[in-house]
Design a protein around this motif. Sequence first.
Motif, short mmCIF file in Angstrom:
data_model
loop_
_atom_site.label_atom_id
_atom_site.label_comp_id
_atom_site.label_asym_id
_atom_site.label_seq_id
_atom_site.Cartn_x
_atom_site.Cartn_y
_atom_site.Cartn_z
N ARG A 35 -7.89 12.80 -2.30
CA ARG A 35 -6.93 12.31 -3.09
C ARG A 35 -6.54 13.54 -4.03
O ARG A 35 -5.83 13.09 -4.91
N GLU A 62 0.79 -1.26 0.09
CA GLU A 62 0.08 -0.09 0.06
C GLU A 62 0.73 1.23 0.04
O GLU A 62 0.57 2.34 0.42
N GLN A 63 2.00 1.13 -0.51
CA GLN A 63 3.08 2.40 -0.52
C GLN A 63 2.39 3.12 -1.67
O GLN A 63 2.28 2.63 -2.82
N PRO A 64 2.38 4.46 -1.67
CA PRO A 64 1.95 5.29 -2.84
C PRO A 64 3.39 5.14 -3.61
O PRO A 64 4.44 5.53 -3.23
N PRO A 65 3.23 4.71 -4.83
CA PRO A 65 4.20 4.80 -5.76
C PRO A 65 4.89 6.14 -5.92
O PRO A 65 4.49 7.11 -6.21
N CYS A 104 1.06 12.42 -1.15
CA CYS A 104 1.46 11.27 -0.78
C CYS A 104 2.57 10.58 -2.08
O CYS A 104 3.36 9.63 -1.51
N HIS A 105 2.57 10.99 -3.02
CA HIS A 105 3.35 10.50 -3.99
C HIS A 105 4.77 11.51 -4.38
O HIS A 105 4.14 12.74 -4.50
N PHE A 142 -4.99 16.35 -3.45
CA PHE A 142 -3.37 17.00 -3.58
C PHE A 142 -2.30 15.67 -3.76
O PHE A 142 -1.92 15.00 -2.73
N CYS A 143 -2.17 15.29 -4.73
CA CYS A 143 -1.31 14.01 -5.35
C CYS A 143 -0.12 14.10 -4.61
O CYS A 143 0.36 13.05 -4.07
N PRO A 193 -0.65 5.37 -16.17
CA PRO A 193 -1.71 4.83 -15.44
C PRO A 193 -2.69 5.57 -14.86
O PRO A 193 -2.41 6.72 -14.46
N LYS A 194 -3.61 4.95 -14.67
CA LYS A 194 -4.78 5.61 -14.14
C LYS A 194 -4.91 5.67 -12.55
O LYS A 194 -4.17 4.87 -12.13
N VAL A 195 -5.07 6.77 -12.09
CA VAL A 195 -5.38 6.76 -10.54
C VAL A 195 -5.88 5.59 -9.87
O VAL A 195 -6.94 5.12 -10.60
N ALA A 196 -5.40 5.19 -8.99
CA ALA A 196 -5.47 3.65 -8.37
C ALA A 196 -7.38 3.62 -8.02
O ALA A 196 -7.62 4.86 -7.62
N SER A 227 -8.57 2.98 -5.36
CA SER A 227 -8.78 3.47 -3.93
C SER A 227 -8.89 4.97 -3.94
O SER A 227 -9.73 5.41 -3.10
N HIS A 228 -8.69 5.47 -4.84
CA HIS A 228 -8.80 6.91 -4.99
C HIS A 228 -10.42 7.79 -5.38
O HIS A 228 -10.19 8.62 -5.31
#
Length: 141
Positions: free
Chosen positions: A117, A59-62, A123-124, A119-120, A95-98, A100-101
């Motif tokens: 979610r 579950e780490q934000p890439p 976390c990223h 303010f990307c 890649p599309k936002v996960a 979970s977002h």
Amino acid sequence: MNRQFAAMLFGIAMLCAALGAAAEEVSSLRGHALTDASDPVLNKQTLAVPGGFQVGWEEQPPMIPHPIDKYSIDLRQNGCLKCHSQATFEANNAPKVADSHFYDRDGNRLDALAPRRYFCTQCHAPQAGAMPLVENVFERR
Ligand code: HEC
Ligand code: HEC
């Protein structure tokens, strides 16, 4: 003032002085005294990291494998969603936002990206060619 009380006051005064002296000796990992103003944050250029990153746990934000200097996120627009939103990801081969977002904190599925979610970069994290602030002495055993 009796003598015991005076001795107690004297003791408290000495303790305060000792604590004050100890506080002055504490310095941050970057070598500054804690009372110094911190260095201004340098605006380092963000880097491309071809191939991206492996995540350390599920579950780490890439981390962000491309520069983001040109994209901003504010009240009116979100530069990241120009490529990563449901509507735009295909055209940009991004890649599309996960999934979970799209869930709010109560677990309800929303039609649009959940506000939490938005303010990307909360976390990223992007990469910058910065020297480590402190030496890493970690050793795998
Ligand atoms: C111009 C299109 C574009 C924009 C704008 C953009 N990205 Fe990307 N992003 C990509 C592409 C394409 C990839 C796939 C890897 C690559 O090619 O670098 C990617 C990869 C990523 C990844 C890695 C996903 C994974 O599964 O490893 C993250 C995280 C990410 N972007 C976040 C962001 C954030 C945050 C912003 C805004 C600050 C942003 N991106 C803006 C196109 C874009
Ligand atoms: C609260 C933290 C948080 C925020 C804010 C956030 N993300 Fe993520 N993101 C994550 C986590 C954690 C994952 C990996 C786990 C998962 O799938 O949920 C992820 C995964 C991703 C992925 C990879 C999807 C995949 O299929 O591999 C992309 C792309 C991405 N996020 C883009 C964005 C963009 C763009 C924004 C801003 C609009 C954003 N995220 C905001 C935490 C966040």
